[in-house]
Design a protein around this motif. Structure first.
Motif, PDB file in Angstrom:
ATOM      1  N   HIS A 238       0.854  -1.189   0.000  1.00  0.00           N
ATOM      2  CA  HIS A 238       0.000   0.000   0.000  1.00  0.00           C
ATOM      3  C   HIS A 238       0.887   1.235   0.000  1.00  0.00           C
ATOM      4  O   HIS A 238       1.744   1.404   0.871  1.00  0.00           O
ATOM      5  N   GLN A 242      -1.479   6.930  -1.737  1.00  0.00           N
ATOM      6  CA  GLN A 242      -2.602   6.424  -2.520  1.00  0.00           C
ATOM      7  C   GLN A 242      -3.606   5.724  -1.618  1.00  0.00           C
ATOM      8  O   GLN A 242      -3.261   5.260  -0.530  1.00  0.00           O
ATOM      9  N   ASP A 243      -4.847   5.692  -2.095  1.00  0.00           N
ATOM     10  CA  ASP A 243      -5.912   4.988  -1.385  1.00  0.00           C
ATOM     11  C   ASP A 243      -6.391   3.824  -2.232  1.00  0.00           C
ATOM     12  O   ASP A 243      -6.326   3.857  -3.464  1.00  0.00           O
ATOM     13  N   TRP A 244      -6.876   2.809  -1.546  1.00  0.00           N
ATOM     14  CA  TRP A 244      -7.466   1.669  -2.239  1.00  0.00           C
ATOM     15  C   TRP A 244      -8.889   2.012  -2.666  1.00  0.00           C
ATOM     16  O   TRP A 244      -9.556   2.840  -2.051  1.00  0.00           O
ATOM     17  N   GLY A 296     -10.839   0.885   6.178  1.00  0.00           N
ATOM     18  CA  GLY A 296      -9.800   1.892   6.339  1.00  0.00           C
ATOM     19  C   GLY A 296      -9.362   2.003   7.780  1.00  0.00           C
ATOM     20  O   GLY A 296     -10.031   1.584   8.724  1.00  0.00           O
ATOM     21  N   VAL A 316      -4.366   3.296   5.850  1.00  0.00           N
ATOM     22  CA  VAL A 316      -5.078   2.792   4.669  1.00  0.00           C
ATOM     23  C   VAL A 316      -6.386   3.552   4.527  1.00  0.00           C
ATOM     24  O   VAL A 316      -7.180   3.629   5.472  1.00  0.00           O
ATOM     25  N   GLY A 317      -6.607   4.120   3.344  1.00  0.00           N
ATOM     26  CA  GLY A 317      -7.863   4.790   3.021  1.00  0.00           C
ATOM     27  C   GLY A 317      -8.587   4.056   1.908  1.00  0.00           C
ATOM     28  O   GLY A 317      -7.954   3.526   0.990  1.00  0.00           O
ATOM     29  N   LYS A 319     -11.339   4.501  -1.053  1.00  0.00           N
ATOM     30  CA  LYS A 319     -12.130   5.409  -1.887  1.00  0.00           C
ATOM     31  C   LYS A 319     -13.425   4.747  -2.299  1.00  0.00           C
ATOM     32  O   LYS A 319     -13.460   3.553  -2.588  1.00  0.00           O
TER      33      LYS A 319
END
Length: 537
Positions: A238, A242-244, A296, A316-317, A319
Motif C-alpha cells: 500500500h 494512494q488509497d485503495w 480503512g 489505509v484509506g 475510496k
C-alpha cells in the motif's frame, strides 16, 4: 702430549665411521613407530657376535633395552617388552631395532654397542626426538549482538611438541591475540579473535588454522558467526500517498523485517479490532473479500525476536466507487444497431408478405383469365357458326363499364395478349369476316392490360363481354354474277383479309415488348385504347 693423543684417536674414529653406519638424531611422531638404526660393515672372515642397545638417562646412568646375540637370540628388557623388536633377520651386521608406538618418554640419547671377532668392540650414539602433533580446540566467545563494542568472537588453543603455530582465516575484519605457555615435554598456544559485531558479519566463516611439523597437513576448525540483530520494519502493498478503491479484490499488506533469530510478526489496527474477512498468514495480512469503506484505518505491524522488537504503521484509506457515467457513444451505437436489426426484420417481413400476396393474386388472376378465355372462345365459335349461315352480319359492340381492380393489370395483360395471338391464328384458319372483329377486340384488351406497368395503380379490364346482336334481314334477291368475277372477288377478299390481319398484328405488337420469350405490355398514360375500327374498349 695432547697433540699426540689426538693423532692416535684419528685413525680409530675414521675406522669407526667406516665400519659402523648410524645417524646422530632420529625424529619420531607421537604414537607412531620409529627405527633406531645401527649397521656394521664387516670384512671377509669377520663376524658380529652381539649387539646391545642402551638408553642414557638424565642422571648419566644407562638403561639396557635389548641384547641381540648370534647364539642365544634376542633378549628384551621387561620395561620394553612388546615395544622393541629386531628389525632384520640372520647376521647381526644389521643391529637396528624397531620402537613401536613412540611416546614423549622415549625421547633421549641411545647407544648401540657391537662385539665383533676378531676386531673387538664398537659403539654409536643417536638422539631420539618425539614430535607431539597438536589437537586444536575452538572455544566460542560470548553471544554476538549488533551494537556491541570490541568483543571476543572465538579462541583457538593448540598444544604440542614443538610449540604449534595458530593463525585465522576469515572475511570479517578483526584482530588476533596469541598467548604461549610451556610444559615439561610440550608447549601450547592460544589465539583469540576480536571483532565489532554487525549484521553484515552474520553467517560469515571464521577458521582457526594450526600448523605443526608432526602434521602432514594443516588442521582447520571452522565456525560460522552468529550475530543477533533486528532490521527496521516496513509495510509493502500500500502506497502512503494512494488509497485503495472500494470493491478491490486480493488486497494484502506485507510486513518486511529481517533479523537473527528470525522474527515473529503481529498485526493490529489502531483503536479498533481487525475487520472481519481478514486473515493473518505469517508476515502478510490478507483481505479475503472485496474492500469496504469500513476497512480503512491505521494498521500496525510489530516485528520482534529475542534481541529486539520494532513496529511500523500504515494508514489505509478506501475510496468510494465513482458515479457511473453514461457513455453516450456506446448507447448511440447500441440504438443504431437495434434500429438496424428492426429495419432489416421489417424488410424481410415485407418481402415475405409481398411474396405471399403476389402468389395469391397470381393465382386469382390465372383463374379469372381462364374464365374469360373460356367465354371468349365460346363467343368466337358462336360468331364463326353464324358467319356461315348468313352473308350479311351486323356487329354491334357495346361499351361495358370497366371494373377497377388494383395491382392485377400486368399479370392479366400478359395472359390475354398470349390468348389474343392464339385467337388470331384461329380466325385466319376460318377465313371468315368475324376474324377482324375478334382480333381487334383482343388487341384492344392487350393494349389496355399492358398499360399497367412499374407497379402503378390503373383501372384494368376485369371483364370484357361482347353482346352481339345479330339481325337476320331478309336476303335480297340474288343477282346473277359471272363465275370469273366470283373467283376474283373471293381472291381479293382473301388478300384484303390477310393484309388486315397483318396490320392488326403489327398494330397490336406496338403495345408489347418481348422479354425472354414472353410478351409483356408496354406502359401507357391511360387505360383506354381505340382499335383501328373505332371500337372503344
Amino acid at each position: 702430549m695432547l697433540w699426540n693423543i689426538f693423532l692416535l684417536l684419528l685413525p680409530i674414529s675414521g675406522l669407526l665411521a667406516r665400519v659402523l653406519e648410524s645417524r646422530s638424531s632420529v625424529t619420531a611422531v607421537f604414537g607412531k613407530d620409529v627405527v633406531l638404526p645401527c649397521s656394521y660393515q664387516a670384512t671377509p672372515g669377520e663376524t658380529v657376535l652381539q649387539v646391545t642397545w642402551l638408553k642414557r638417562g638424565e642422571g648419566g646412568q644407562s638403561v639396557e633395552l635389548a641384547i641381540l646375540n648370534s647364539e642365544h637370540g634376542v633378549h628384551i628388557q621387561e620395561a620394553y617388552a612388546g615395544r622393541v623388536l629386531r628389525q632384520g633377520q640372520g647376521s647381526l651386521v644389521n643391529g637396528s631395532v624397531l620402537l613401536k608406538n613412540a611416546v614423549q618418554a622415549d625421547e633421549g640419547s641411545y647407544e648401540c654397542h657391537l662385539i665383533t671377532f676378531p676386531r673387538g668392540n664398537f659403539e654409536s650414539h643417536l638422539a631420539l626426538k618425539v614430535l607431539v602433533p597438536p589437537l586444536p580446540t575452538l572455544n566460542l566467545g560470548p553471544p554476538l549482538e549488533e551494537g556491541q563494542g570490541r568483543t571476543l568472537a572465538a579462541s583457538c588453543t593448540a598444544e604440542g611438541n614443538p610449540i604449534p603455530t595458530v593463525t585465522w582465516e576469515t572475511e570479517v575484519h578483526g584482530t588476533a591475540k596469541n598467548q604461549e605457555s610451556s610444559h615439561s615435554r610440550s608447549a601450547s598456544v592460544t589465539s583469540e579473535f576480536y571483532l565489532v559485531p554487525g549484521r553484515s558479519m552474520h553467517g560469515k566463516a571464521l577458521t582457526c588454522v594450526v600448523s605443526h611439523p608432526g602434521l602432514q597437513h594443516q588442521k582447520r576448525i571452522t565456525h560460522t558467526l552468529s550475530v543477533a540483530y533486528l532490521s527496521d520494519a516496513s509495510i509493502l502493498g500500500h502506497e502512503p500517498e494512494q488509497d485503495w478503491m472500494e470493491g478491490k479484490e486480493g488486497a494484502s499488506l506485507k510486513c518486511l523485517g529481517d533479523g537473527n533469530p528470525p522474527p515473529n510478526y503481529n498485526w493490529s489496527r489502531l483503536n479498533e479490532p481487525l475487520p472481519r474477512g481478514v486473515r493473518i498468514k505469517g508476515d502478510t495480512l490478507l483481505f479475503q473479500r472485496p474492500l469496504r469503506p469500513e476497512d480503512g484505518g491505521v494498521y500496525i505491524c510489530r516485528v520482534a525476536n529475542s534481541f529486539a522488537a520494532k513496529e511500523v504503521r500504515a494508514t489505509v484509506g478506501i475510496k468510494g466507487l465513482p458515479a457511473q457515467q453514461v457513455d453516450v457513444v456506446s448507447i448511440s451505437m447500441i440504438g443504431v444497431g437495434i434500429i438496424s436489426v428492426v429495419l432489416v426484420s421489417l424488410l424481410i417481413l415485407v418481402i415475405v408478405l409481398m411474396t405471399c400476396y403476389h402468389k395469391r393474386k397470381t393465382k386469382r388472376i390465372t383463374e379469372k383469365y381462364e374464365e374469360e378465355l373460356t367465354l371468349t372462345r365460346e363467343n368466337s365459335i358462336r360468331r364463326l357458326h353464324s358467319s356461315h349461315s348468313t352473308e350479311t352480319r351486323h356487329q354491334i359492340e357495346e361499351n361495358l363499364p370497366l371494373r377497377a381492380e388494383s395491382r392485377q393489370g400486368s399479370f392479366r395483360g400478359d395472359s390475354l395478349c398470349r390468348e389474343s395471338l392464339r385467337a388470331d391464328s384461329l380466325c385466319r384458319d376460318s377465313r371468315q369476316g368475324s376474324f377482324r372483329t375478334d382480333s381487334f377486340r383482343e388487341t384492344s384488351l392487350c393494349s389496355v392490360m399492358g398499360e399497367e406497368a412499374e407497379g402503378r395503380s390503373y383501372s384494368t379490364l376485369s371483364t370484357v363481354r361482347e353482346i352481339e346482336t345479330q339481325t337476320e334481314l331478309p336476303p335480297p334477291p340474288p343477282t346473277p354474277v359471272p363465275e370469273d368475277q366470283v373467283e376474283e372477288k373471293e381472291k381479293e377478299k382473301e388478300e384484303e383479309e390477310q393484309r388486315n390481319d397483318e396490320n392488326n398484328i403489327k398494330q397490336a405488337m406496338t403495345h408489347f415488348v418481348q422479354e425472354n420469350g414472353t410478351l409483356r405490355a408496354k406502359p401507357t398514360s391511360n387505360g383506354i385504347y381505340i382499335n383501328g375500327r373505332g371500337h372503344l374498349v
